[in-house]
Write an enzyme that holds these catalytic residues in place. Sequence first.
Site, mmCIF file in Angstrom:
data_model
loop_
_atom_site.group_PDB
_atom_site.id
_atom_site.type_symbol
_atom_site.label_atom_id
_atom_site.label_comp_id
_atom_site.label_asym_id
_atom_site.label_seq_id
_atom_site.Cartn_x
_atom_site.Cartn_y
_atom_site.Cartn_z
ATOM 1 N N ALA B 7 0.832 -1.211 0.000
ATOM 2 C CA ALA B 7 0.000 0.000 0.000
ATOM 3 C C ALA B 7 0.857 1.247 0.000
ATOM 4 C CB ALA B 7 -0.909 0.010 1.229
ATOM 5 N N CYS B 8 0.444 2.231 -0.817
ATOM 6 C CA CYS B 8 1.102 3.535 -0.755
ATOM 7 C C CYS B 8 0.109 4.624 -1.092
ATOM 8 C CB CYS B 8 2.325 3.595 -1.662
ATOM 9 S SG CYS B 8 1.979 3.831 -3.400
ATOM 10 N N GLY B 9 0.586 5.830 -1.244
ATOM 11 C CA GLY B 9 -0.296 6.971 -1.459
ATOM 12 C C GLY B 9 -1.112 6.889 -2.742
ATOM 13 N N THR B 14 5.181 4.537 -5.266
ATOM 14 C CA THR B 14 6.192 3.844 -4.475
ATOM 15 C C THR B 14 5.878 2.359 -4.337
ATOM 16 O OG1 THR B 14 5.072 4.435 -2.434
ATOM 17 C CG2 THR B 14 6.779 5.921 -3.188
ATOM 18 N N VAL B 40 -3.799 3.778 -0.103
ATOM 19 C CA VAL B 40 -4.342 3.747 1.250
ATOM 20 C C VAL B 40 -5.772 4.256 1.322
ATOM 21 C CG1 VAL B 40 -2.250 3.716 2.623
ATOM 22 C CG2 VAL B 40 -3.098 5.883 1.741
#
Lengths: 458, 92
Positions: B7-9, B14, B40
Amino acid sequence: MEAITSYITDLGAAVVLPFIIFVFAMVLGQKAGDALRAGLLIGIGFVGINLVIGLLSNAVGPAAQAMAENFGIDLTVVDVGWPASAAIAFGTQVGALAIPVGLAVNVIMLAIGLTRTLDIDLWNYWHIAFSGALVAVVTDSLALGVAAAAIHMVILLAMADWSQPLIEDYYGFDNISLPHGTSAPYVLFAIPLNGLFERIPGLRDWKADPDTIQQRFGVLGESTVLGAVLGIVIGLLGYGFDDPRGDSIAILGLAINLAAAMYLLPKMVAILMEALIPISEGAQEMVRRRFPGRSVYIGLDSAIAIGSPAVIAVSLLLVPITLALAVIIPGNRVLPLVDLATIPFIVCMTVPIFKGNLIRSLIGGTIAMAATLLIATAMAPMVTDVAASVGFEAATEAAQISSLVDGGNPLSGLIVWLGRMEWVGIAILAVVAIAFAYLIKTRVTSKREFADATAETN
Amino acid sequence: MKKVLIACGTGIATSTVVADKVKKHLQANGIEAKVDQTKVAELHRGAKGYDLIVATTNVPKTVECPVVNGLPFLTGVGVDKVLDEIVQHLKD
C-alpha cells in the site's frame, strides 16, 4: 537533419522511448534482456495511456459539451490527471533529458553545498520534464525547455530543504525530505497563511477528528465509485432525462466508462514505472556511492505522507469542494476528474504547517484548489499541444485537456509564464532560484546542522 | 498461498518499487505468495483476505492484519531487516 527530426517525431514517443530506455539501461549496466524488456514496457505503457485518454475524452467530451450548452457551465477542459501528465512529460524531448539533467543539477548543488537533499525519486523528475516541455513548446526551443527544467529542480530542492524540519517533526521521517513537484510548491503559500490563521482567534482552536471523517467520507477516496457517480451526475446534466431509454443508456455508459478510465489510467502508469525501475535503481546506486552516510537528506516521493489520517480526511472533503469550485469560480473551464484522486499530494506538505489542524488545512486546501483550477485552465491550450506532440491525439478540437497535477501547479505555472519571455524570463527565474536556494541554505539548513550537532553533543 | 498487499499513497508510485523487491525476495526464498498493490484511500473498509500489508505510508486503523513499514525499500537503509520481517510474517 530535418528529415531525421521529422522521422523521429512521426514515429512517436511510444516507439522512440523504448530505444532511449534500452540505451540508458545498457549504459547503467543492465543485461541486454532486461534492458529490452524495460524499453518495450515503457512503449506499452504509452500505448495503454493513449487508449485510456481516448476512452476518457470520448466518453466525457460530448457530455461536457452538452452540459455547457444546457446550463452554461463551461467545463470543457477534461482533467486527464497526473498519470497522463507524467507520460506526456516523459514522452517529450525535454523528458528524455530530464533525468540526467535533473541528477546533474542535484549532484552539483550537493557538491557546492547549495542543498542537502539527494533526490533519488527519479520517477518524479517528470515534474521538471513537464514544465520544461511546456516551455519548450511555447518558445519553440529545446534549450530553453531544458534550462527551465534545470531551474525547476533547483527550486524544488530548496523547497525540500526548507520544509524538511517541519515534515520530519510531523511525520517522523528521519533525514528524509520531499522534493516533490506537486506537493512542495504549496508549502510556499501555506506558511504565510498559517501565520494569518494564528491571528484569528476562532480558527486557532477549532478542531475536527480525522478518523471520523475518514470513516464517513471514505467512499470518496475510491476512484471507481467516485468515477461512476460523477459519470451519472455529468450525464444527467449533459443529456437530461426527457428520453428515458436513450438518455439512461448514454448516462450509464458514461458512468461505467468514466469509472473504467479512473481505474485504468493509474494501472497504465504502473507499467511505465515498472519499466523505469532498473534505470532508477542503477542511477540511485551511482549517486548514492558518492554521497554515503547520513550527510544528506534522502529525497523521496511525497506519497509516503499520504496515509496520514489528517491528509486523507482533508483530501476527501476537498473532493466535493473542488467540484463545487469548478462550477462556481468565474473563468474556470476545467472539469476535475482523474486528479480528484490526487488531491492528497496537493495538501500533504501543507498539513504539517497547519500542525495537523483539519479546519485550517481545509481552508488552505480550498484556496489552493481554487488557484489550481484557474492555473490549469490557463495552461490547457499548452498542455493540449504538448500532448498532441507526443502522439496523444485523443483531445478533439471540441475539448482541450489539462490536469490539476501539474497542469494547475503554481510553480509549474510560474515557470511556464516566465518561460514565455524566453531568455529574459529564464534568466530572471535562474537568479531567483539560486538566490532562494542560497537563502534557504543560510537561514534554514545551516541552522539545522548546528541544531543537530548540539543535540548530539548533549 | 499467502496474500501480501503493498500500500502507498497512489497504489502505483512507491508501491510498484516495493512490490518488485518483495516479489523477487519471496521468490528467492521459495515462499509462494500473491502480491497486490493498492492506495491507502481504498483501505478504509480494511484489507480482508490479506495476510500482510507492506506500506510506505500510514494505513487506516480499520486494517486488522499485520503491517510492515516499507520505507526502507525507498531509502535503501535497513532493507535486509524489513525483508526478514516480511519472511517471518509469512512463514507461520
